[in-house]
Scaffold this motif. Structure first.
Motif, PDB file in Angstrom:
ATOM      1  N   SER A 111       6.124  32.338  38.672  1.00  0.00           N
ATOM      2  CA  SER A 111       6.955  33.532  38.879  1.00  0.00           C
ATOM      3  C   SER A 111       8.292  33.468  38.158  1.00  0.00           C
ATOM      4  O   SER A 111       9.284  33.995  38.650  1.00  0.00           O
ATOM      5  N   GLY A 112       8.348  32.783  37.027  1.00  0.00           N
ATOM      6  CA  GLY A 112       9.600  32.774  36.285  1.00  0.00           C
ATOM      7  C   GLY A 112       9.774  31.490  35.504  1.00  0.00           C
ATOM      8  O   GLY A 112       8.910  30.601  35.511  1.00  0.00           O
ATOM      9  N   GLY A 113      10.923  31.404  34.835  1.00  0.00           N
ATOM     10  CA  GLY A 113      11.176  30.294  33.928  1.00  0.00           C
ATOM     11  C   GLY A 113      11.360  28.956  34.634  1.00  0.00           C
ATOM     12  O   GLY A 113      10.766  27.950  34.258  1.00  0.00           O
ATOM     13  N   SER A 114      12.207  28.941  35.666  1.00  0.00           N
ATOM     14  CA  SER A 114      12.504  27.667  36.330  1.00  0.00           C
ATOM     15  C   SER A 114      11.242  27.061  36.936  1.00  0.00           C
ATOM     16  O   SER A 114      11.030  25.846  36.858  1.00  0.00           O
ATOM     17  N   GLU A 115      10.398  27.903  37.526  1.00  0.00           N
ATOM     18  CA  GLU A 115       9.141  27.370  38.077  1.00  0.00           C
ATOM     19  C   GLU A 115       8.304  26.736  36.964  1.00  0.00           C
ATOM     20  O   GLU A 115       7.595  25.759  37.186  1.00  0.00           O
ATOM     21  N   GLY A 145      22.099  22.748  26.686  1.00  0.00           N
ATOM     22  CA  GLY A 145      20.821  23.458  26.860  1.00  0.00           C
ATOM     23  C   GLY A 145      20.699  23.994  28.279  1.00  0.00           C
ATOM     24  O   GLY A 145      21.479  23.637  29.164  1.00  0.00           O
ATOM     25  N   TYR A 146      19.718  24.867  28.493  1.00  0.00           N
ATOM     26  CA  TYR A 146      19.491  25.426  29.835  1.00  0.00           C
ATOM     27  C   TYR A 146      17.998  25.537  30.095  1.00  0.00           C
ATOM     28  O   TYR A 146      17.259  26.101  29.285  1.00  0.00           O
ATOM     29  N   HIS A 147      17.565  25.001  31.237  1.00  0.00           N
ATOM     30  CA  HIS A 147      16.138  25.056  31.571  1.00  0.00           C
ATOM     31  C   HIS A 147      15.882  25.646  32.955  1.00  0.00           C
ATOM     32  O   HIS A 147      14.751  25.592  33.434  1.00  0.00           O
ATOM     33  N   GLY A 148      16.934  26.165  33.597  1.00  0.00           N
ATOM     34  CA  GLY A 148      16.724  26.835  34.871  1.00  0.00           C
ATOM     35  C   GLY A 148      17.686  26.383  35.946  1.00  0.00           C
ATOM     36  O   GLY A 148      18.443  25.429  35.769  1.00  0.00           O
ATOM     37  N   GLY A 149      17.640  27.090  37.078  1.00  0.00           N
ATOM     38  CA  GLY A 149      18.624  26.887  38.126  1.00  0.00           C
ATOM     39  C   GLY A 149      18.175  26.003  39.280  1.00  0.00           C
ATOM     40  O   GLY A 149      18.983  25.672  40.150  1.00  0.00           O
ATOM     41  N   LEU A 217      13.208  20.716  25.118  1.00  0.00           N
ATOM     42  CA  LEU A 217      14.299  21.488  24.506  1.00  0.00           C
ATOM     43  C   LEU A 217      13.854  22.895  24.144  1.00  0.00           C
ATOM     44  O   LEU A 217      12.648  23.164  24.029  1.00  0.00           O
ATOM     45  N   GLU A 218      14.864  23.750  24.012  1.00  0.00           N
ATOM     46  CA  GLU A 218      14.611  25.122  23.566  1.00  0.00           C
ATOM     47  C   GLU A 218      14.599  25.087  22.038  1.00  0.00           C
ATOM     48  O   GLU A 218      15.576  24.590  21.452  1.00  0.00           O
ATOM     49  N   PRO A 219      13.587  25.607  21.377  1.00  0.00           N
ATOM     50  CA  PRO A 219      13.595  25.587  19.913  1.00  0.00           C
ATOM     51  C   PRO A 219      14.849  26.255  19.338  1.00  0.00           C
ATOM     52  O   PRO A 219      15.409  25.784  18.357  1.00  0.00           O
ATOM     53  N   PHE A 250       8.397  22.260  24.714  1.00  0.00           N
ATOM     54  CA  PHE A 250       9.266  23.343  24.253  1.00  0.00           C
ATOM     55  C   PHE A 250       9.507  24.325  25.397  1.00  0.00           C
ATOM     56  O   PHE A 250       8.547  24.853  25.976  1.00  0.00           O
ATOM     57  N   ASP A 251      10.763  24.567  25.698  1.00  0.00           N
ATOM     58  CA  ASP A 251      11.134  25.623  26.629  1.00  0.00           C
ATOM     59  C   ASP A 251      11.278  26.892  25.791  1.00  0.00           C
ATOM     60  O   ASP A 251      12.292  27.100  25.117  1.00  0.00           O
ATOM     61  N   GLU A 252      10.220  27.708  25.812  1.00  0.00           N
ATOM     62  CA  GLU A 252      10.207  28.946  25.001  1.00  0.00           C
ATOM     63  C   GLU A 252      10.442  30.168  25.888  1.00  0.00           C
ATOM     64  O   GLU A 252       9.938  31.258  25.604  1.00  0.00           O
ATOM     65  N   ILE A 253      11.198  29.961  26.956  1.00  0.00           N
ATOM     66  CA  ILE A 253      11.427  31.060  27.901  1.00  0.00           C
ATOM     67  C   ILE A 253      12.225  32.183  27.242  1.00  0.00           C
ATOM     68  O   ILE A 253      12.034  33.353  27.561  1.00  0.00           O
ATOM     69  N   ILE A 254      13.049  31.846  26.274  1.00  0.00           N
ATOM     70  CA  ILE A 254      13.740  32.888  25.507  1.00  0.00           C
ATOM     71  C   ILE A 254      13.053  33.133  24.166  1.00  0.00           C
ATOM     72  O   ILE A 254      12.933  34.269  23.711  1.00  0.00           O
ATOM     73  N   THR A 255      12.556  32.076  23.521  1.00  0.00           N
ATOM     74  CA  THR A 255      12.062  32.227  22.146  1.00  0.00           C
ATOM     75  C   THR A 255      10.627  32.753  22.061  1.00  0.00           C
ATOM     76  O   THR A 255      10.178  33.096  20.967  1.00  0.00           O
ATOM     77  N   GLY A 279       8.317  32.499  29.894  1.00  0.00           N
ATOM     78  CA  GLY A 279       8.807  33.357  30.979  1.00  0.00           C
ATOM     79  C   GLY A 279       9.355  34.642  30.402  1.00  0.00           C
ATOM     80  O   GLY A 279       8.862  35.134  29.384  1.00  0.00           O
ATOM     81  N   LYS A 280      10.363  35.168  31.014  1.00  0.00           N
ATOM     82  CA  LYS A 280      11.104  36.349  30.561  1.00  0.00           C
ATOM     83  C   LYS A 280      10.236  37.441  29.913  1.00  0.00           C
ATOM     84  O   LYS A 280       9.693  38.275  30.611  1.00  0.00           O
ATOM     85  N   ALA A 281      10.098  37.412  28.553  1.00  0.00           N
ATOM     86  CA  ALA A 281       9.434  38.507  27.843  1.00  0.00           C
ATOM     87  C   ALA A 281       7.949  38.633  28.191  1.00  0.00           C
ATOM     88  O   ALA A 281       7.331  39.666  27.901  1.00  0.00           O
TER      89      ALA A 281
HETATM   90  C1  LIG Z   1      15.738  28.677  28.057  1.00  0.00           C
HETATM   91  C2  LIG Z   1      15.608  28.993  29.515  1.00  0.00           C
HETATM   92  N1  LIG Z   1      14.859  28.197  30.284  1.00  0.00           N
HETATM   93  C3  LIG Z   1      14.686  28.453  31.595  1.00  0.00           C
HETATM   94  C4  LIG Z   1      15.291  29.529  32.208  1.00  0.00           C
HETATM   95  C5  LIG Z   1      15.091  29.783  33.675  1.00  0.00           C
HETATM   96  O1  LIG Z   1      14.307  30.914  33.850  1.00  0.00           O
HETATM   97  P1  LIG Z   1      14.419  31.766  35.218  1.00  0.00           P
HETATM   98  O2  LIG Z   1      15.804  32.292  35.283  1.00  0.00           O
HETATM   99  O3  LIG Z   1      13.357  32.829  35.045  1.00  0.00           O
HETATM  100  O4  LIG Z   1      14.102  30.835  36.331  1.00  0.00           O
HETATM  101  C6  LIG Z   1      16.093  30.379  31.442  1.00  0.00           C
HETATM  102  C7  LIG Z   1      16.774  31.518  32.072  1.00  0.00           C
HETATM  103  O5  LIG Z   1      17.699  32.092  31.558  1.00  0.00           O
HETATM  104  C8  LIG Z   1      16.255  30.098  30.061  1.00  0.00           C
HETATM  105  O6  LIG Z   1      17.034  30.867  29.299  1.00  0.00           O
END
Ligand SMILES: Cc1ncc(COP(=O)(O)O)c(C=O)c1O
Length: 451
Positions: A111-115, A145-149, A217-219, A250-255, A279-281
Motif C-alpha cells: 500500500s505504498g512506498g515505505s511498505e 537519500g529517502y526510503h520512507g517514514g 539507493l534511488e537511481p 533500487f528504490d524506484e518509488i519516484i523514478t 510506488g507513487k506513480a
Molecule cells: C524515494 C522514495 N522512497 C520511499 C518513499 C516512501 O513512500 P511512501 O511515502 O509511499 O511510504 C518515498 C516517498 O516520498 C520516496 O520518495
C-alpha cells in the motif's frame, strides 16, 4: 470554510513534514483535481508540476484508470489474504513483472512506498538466512537519500531533519555519499561518480562483506536534489555488488513508470538491480499502491513444503488489494499502449531546454534529471557557485510565490523539482515554465524586500 474552523481542524492533524503554523499563512485546501490541475475550495486553479508528489503520472483522475477502478468496485474490493488471492492481483503480478528489467518477475503489491522498501529489506535478510549466508544483514544507503517514514525505511534514509528526532536508529544501516557530494572536489563529474562508487566498495570491505546484505539507493535521488549519476556509476556499483555478493536494491518509488524515459530508471541507466521498490506513480494517485519486485530465482529460496517453513514471513492487510491492483494494471496498460516512455524522452528533452532558459535569471547552477523528472539547483552566484546563505534561501521564498502564482512544485531551500504528468504537451510545459519563471522573479523580489 471559515478561517477559524480551518485553523481548529488543522490543529487536530498535521501535514507531512510541514509546520502547520507556516502552512496557515496561505493554506491550500483542495477541492478537486483533473489532468494537470488542482482547484482549491475558493475555486483557484493550480498547475500541478509534480503530480501531487511524483504520483499522478497520467494526470489526476485519468478516465481509463477511473473506469478500471469502477469496474473492480462492482466485482470484489477485498480478498481474504490468509485464504486466497484475487485474479486481478495475479494479473497485476504478471504485468508488473513483464515490464521490470532482467528476470525481476517476483512481485508483491503493497500500500505504498515505505511498505515496499521495508519488505525488500526483510526479503533480503531472509533470503540470505535461507541461502547459507545468515550473517548478511546490513544495508548500505546514502546520506540525503529517502526510503520512507517507517522505522526500517527511516534507518535506511539519510535526511538528517527527518531522522535525528527519532534517534537512536535501528542498527545495521550504513551510509555513504552520493556523487553530488564530491562534485566540487573533482575536475569532472565522471571522476566524482567513480569516486562515489568506489566509496561503496570501501565501506562494504571495511564492514566485512559477509555482513552486508544490500545496497539500497534511488537511481535519481529526489531529497538530495534530483541527483543524477552517470551510467558508469551504476555499472561500477553493479560490479561491486556482484564481487561481494551484495544485493543491489533500487528504490524506484519516484523514478519508476516511464518518467525517466523507460519504465524504470534501471533501464534508463542500463543496469539490472536484484530488487526494485515501486510506488507513487503505479496508481497515478487513485489509490495507495506500491510493490516489491525481486529476481525470480531469489524466490526459489522461499519455495518449500509446509514443514520447511521458508515462506516470506511478511504481510499487510491491504497488500495486493484487488482494487489497487486493478488500478495498477490499468496504469501499466496506458503507459505501454501509448508509448509514454517514448513521450517522456521527447518531452524531457524539450523540458530540459526550457528549464535551461531560466539561467537568464542569474540564479541557476545546474539543471539535472532524466526524461520529465528534472531538478534545478539554485545558487546566489552561478559564476562562483556560491549558494544562498542559510537565512536567505531562494527556495524558501519560492515556496510562497509559486503557490501565489497557482503552481505546485517540489521545493527545497536550494533546488526545486518538476515531474509533469505524461498527458502534458509542449504547450503545457511552456505554461509551466512561464509560471516557474514568474514565481522565481517574485521570489527574488520578495527576498530583496525581506533583506
Ligand atoms: C524515494 C522514495 N522512497 C520511499 C518513499 C516512501 O513512500 P511512501 O511515502 O509511499 O511510504 C518515498 C516517498 O516520498 C520516496 O520518495
Amino acid at each position: 470554510m471559515s478561517s477559524e474552523r480551518l485553523e481548529r481542524l488543522l490543529k487536530r492533524t498535521f501535514l507531512d513534514y510541514q509546520q502547520t503554523m507556516e502552512f496557515l499563512r496561505a493554506p491550500l485546501v483542495i477541492d478537486r483535481a483533473e489532468g494537470l490541475y488542482y482547484w482549491d475550495v475558493a475555486g483557484r486553479r493550480y498547475f500541478d508540476a509534480i503530480g501531487g508528489i511524483f504520483v499522478a503520472v497520467l494526470g489526476h483522475r485519468h478516465p481509463r484508470v477511473v473506469a478500471a477502478m469502477q469496474r473492480q468496485l462492482e466485482r470484489v474490493t477485498f480478498a481474504p489474504p490468509l485464504h486466497g488471492i484475487a485474479d486481478v492481483t495475479l494479473e497485476f503480478v504478471e504485468k508488473l513483472g513483464a515490464v521490470a528489467p532482467g528476470n525481476l518477475h517476483f512481485v508483491k503489491a503493497f500500500s505504498g512506498g515505505s511498505e515496499s522498501t521495508e519488505a525488500a529489506m526483510k526479503f533480503a535478510r531472509q533470503y540470505f538466512k535461507q541461502t547459507g549466508q545468515p550473517g548478511k544483514y546490513k544495508f548500505v544507503s546514502c546520506y540525503a537519500g529517502y526510503h520512507g517514514g517507517t522505522f526500517g525505511a527511516m534507518a535506511a534514509s539519510g535526511t538528517g531533519r527527518r531522522k535525528t528526532k527519532f534517534e537512536p536508529q535501528a542498527a545495521g544501516f550504513l551510509k555513504t555519499f552520493l556523487p553530488l557530494h564530491y562534485r566540487d572536489r573533482f575536475a569532472t563529474w565522471e571522476e566524482a561518480n567513480r569516486f562515489a562508487a568506489q566509496a561503496f566498495e570501501d565501506l562494504i570491505v571495511a564492514e566485512d562483506p559477509a555482513t552486508v546484505a544490500g545496497v539500497m539507493l534511488e537511481p535519481i535521488s529526489n531529497t538530495a536534489g534530483i541527483v543524477t549519476p552517470t551510467d558508469d556509476f551504476f555499472r561500477l556499483l553493479r560490479e561491486i555488488c556482484d564481487r561481494h555478493q551484495v544485493l543491489l536494491i533500487f528504490d524506484e518509488i519516484i523514478t519508476g513508470f516511464a518518467r525517466t524515459g523507460q519504465m524504470f530508471a534501471a533501464q534508463t541507466f542500463g543496469v539490472t538491480p536484484d530488487m526494485i521498490c515501486a510506488g507513487k506513480a503505479l496508481s497515478s494517485g487513485l489509490i495507495p499502491l506500491g510493490s516489491m519486485i525481486a529476481r525470480e530465482d531469489m524466490a526459489d529460496a522461499f519455495w518449500g513444503s509446509l514443514e520447511a517453513d521458508v515462506q516470506f514471513a511478511h504481510g499487510h492487510t491491504y497488500a495486493g488489494n484487488p482494487l489497487a491492483c486493478a488500478v495498477g494494471s490499468a496504469v501499466l496498460d496506458e503507459i505501454l499502449e501509448h508509448d509514454l516512455c517514448g513521450k517522456a524522452r521527447a518531452l524531457g528533452d524539450y523540458l530540459a531546454q526550457r528549464l535551461e532558459s531560466l539561467r537568464a535569471l542569474g540564479v541557476v547552477r545546474e539543471v539535472r534529471g532524466k526524461g520529465v523528472l528534472r531538478g534545478v539547483e539554485l545558487v546566489e552566484d552561478p559564476v562562483t557557485n556560491r549558494p544562498f546563505p542559510p537565512d536567505r534561501k531562494l527556495g524558501t521564498f519560492l515556496k510562497r510565490t509559486a503557490l501565489a502564482n497557482g503552481l505546485i512544485l517540489r521545493i527545497d531551500p536550494d533546488w526545486f523539482a518538476v515531474c509533469p504528468a505524461l498527458i502534458a504537451e509542449r504547450s503545457d510545459l511552456d505554461e509551466m515554465v512561464e509560471l516557474i519563471e514568474r514565481s522565481l522573479r517574485d521570489a527574488l523580489d520578495l527576498m530583496a524586500h525581506a533583506a
